[in-house]
Design a protein around this motif. Structure first.
Motif, mmCIF file in Angstrom:
data_model
loop_
_atom_site.group_PDB
_atom_site.id
_atom_site.type_symbol
_atom_site.label_atom_id
_atom_site.label_comp_id
_atom_site.label_asym_id
_atom_site.label_seq_id
_atom_site.Cartn_x
_atom_site.Cartn_y
_atom_site.Cartn_z
ATOM 1 N N SER A 19 0.857 -1.193 0.000
ATOM 2 C CA SER A 19 0.000 0.000 0.000
ATOM 3 C C SER A 19 0.886 1.234 0.000
ATOM 4 O O SER A 19 1.884 1.302 0.723
ATOM 5 C CB SER A 19 -0.899 0.019 1.235
ATOM 6 N N THR A 23 -1.767 8.688 -5.074
ATOM 7 C CA THR A 23 -2.723 8.252 -6.091
ATOM 8 C C THR A 23 -2.039 7.297 -7.080
ATOM 9 O O THR A 23 -0.817 7.331 -7.233
ATOM 10 C CB THR A 23 -3.280 9.448 -6.881
ATOM 11 N N PRO A 24 -2.819 6.481 -7.773
ATOM 12 C CA PRO A 24 -2.223 5.622 -8.802
ATOM 13 C C PRO A 24 -1.431 6.422 -9.844
ATOM 14 O O PRO A 24 -0.379 5.978 -10.305
ATOM 15 C CB PRO A 24 -3.432 4.930 -9.425
ATOM 16 N N GLY A 94 -1.426 5.462 -14.384
ATOM 17 C CA GLY A 94 -2.288 5.160 -13.258
ATOM 18 C C GLY A 94 -2.744 3.708 -13.184
ATOM 19 O O GLY A 94 -3.449 3.329 -12.253
ATOM 20 N N ARG A 95 -2.336 2.882 -14.157
ATOM 21 C CA ARG A 95 -2.797 1.485 -14.187
ATOM 22 C C ARG A 95 -1.666 0.468 -14.268
ATOM 23 O O ARG A 95 -1.562 -0.408 -13.428
ATOM 24 C CB ARG A 95 -3.751 1.274 -15.359
ATOM 25 N N MET A 117 -0.985 -0.547 -10.643
ATOM 26 C CA MET A 117 -1.508 0.286 -9.579
ATOM 27 C C MET A 117 -3.002 0.047 -9.450
ATOM 28 O O MET A 117 -3.705 0.067 -10.458
ATOM 29 C CB MET A 117 -1.255 1.772 -9.884
ATOM 30 N N GLU A 118 -3.449 -0.207 -8.219
ATOM 31 C CA GLU A 118 -4.863 -0.444 -7.964
ATOM 32 C C GLU A 118 -5.348 0.608 -6.968
ATOM 33 O O GLU A 118 -4.762 0.750 -5.890
ATOM 34 C CB GLU A 118 -5.067 -1.839 -7.371
ATOM 35 N N PRO A 119 -6.390 1.368 -7.313
ATOM 36 C CA PRO A 119 -6.898 2.372 -6.370
ATOM 37 C C PRO A 119 -7.281 1.726 -5.038
ATOM 38 O O PRO A 119 -7.759 0.589 -4.998
ATOM 39 C CB PRO A 119 -8.144 2.927 -7.067
ATOM 40 N N ALA A 120 -7.026 2.449 -3.958
ATOM 41 C CA ALA A 120 -7.370 1.987 -2.613
ATOM 42 C C ALA A 120 -7.802 3.206 -1.798
ATOM 43 O O ALA A 120 -7.470 4.343 -2.158
ATOM 44 C CB ALA A 120 -6.175 1.293 -1.964
ATOM 45 N N CYS A 124 -3.159 3.879 -3.074
ATOM 46 C CA CYS A 124 -3.225 2.765 -4.023
ATOM 47 C C CYS A 124 -2.425 1.580 -3.519
ATOM 48 O O CYS A 124 -1.617 1.701 -2.597
ATOM 49 C CB CYS A 124 -2.754 3.190 -5.408
#
Length: 180
Positions: A19, A23-24, A94-95, A117-120, A124
């Motif tokens: 974590s 941001t991503p 961002g991905r 990258m995964e949004p969290a 992320c």
């Protein structure tokens, strides 16, 4: 003739995740800047873009690497400084960002490193992954004169090294990003 462990495909398929409080898109801007790898990679000291628009699909990066004598010390590995070239195969801000290692003849190898990258909720989750389908020319050279027991030992020891490297890389990236 019996099949060798180095004939397995995939030979390596590993990933690690962490974590990150960013941001991503912020994380992507760091991990896609391959010349900065020296800040976080246990082996890659950085390098330069040698063709294409940096960090875009098709761009080629020449990395400078440094491997110590203690890394899988018993195996016939390249030690000291050595260079690799890789071509970006995925670049989605961002991905995901991925690069494929090239042979000395500039041919694709089934050796792909990357980040997803995964949004969290707190920023992320950064996933670092490595997949080697068929053994690369480098792996083939390392194991060429080893018996099958030593080939298995090498693959086990190299897998452990890769796991440590993936984790160390992620921790260093997290520190770099969160200290900015």
């Amino acid at each position: 003739m019996t099949k060798s462990i180095v004939d397995n495909s995939p030979l390596f398929e590993l990933s690690a995740r962490i974590s990150v409080s960013a941001t991503p898109e912020e994380v992507y801007s760091v991990v896609s800047d391959l010349p900065r790898q020296g800040e976080w990679s246990p082996e890659c000291q950085g390098g330069t873009w040698i063709s294409g628009e940096p960090a875009t699909v098709g761009a080629v990066f020449r990395g400078e690497n440094l491997r110590s004598e203690s890394v899988v010390a018993w195996a016939p590995l390249i030690r000291g400084v050595w260079h690799t070239e890789a071509r970006v195969v995925a670049a989605e801000p961002g991905r995901t960002f991925r690069w494929m290692m090239l042979s000395h003849a500039q041919e694709d190898q089934e050796s792909v490193w990357g980040f997803d990258m995964e949004p969290a909720p707190e920023g992320c989750v950064l996933v670092h992954h490595f997949r080697m389908g068929k053994a690369t020319a480098g792996i083939q050279k390392i194991v060429k004169d080893l018996n099958e027991d030593d080939r298995k030992r090498f693959i086990e020891d190299w897998t452990e090294k890769l796991v440590r490297d993936l984790d160390a890389t992620l921790k260093r990236i997290k520190d770099v990003i969160e200290s900015q």
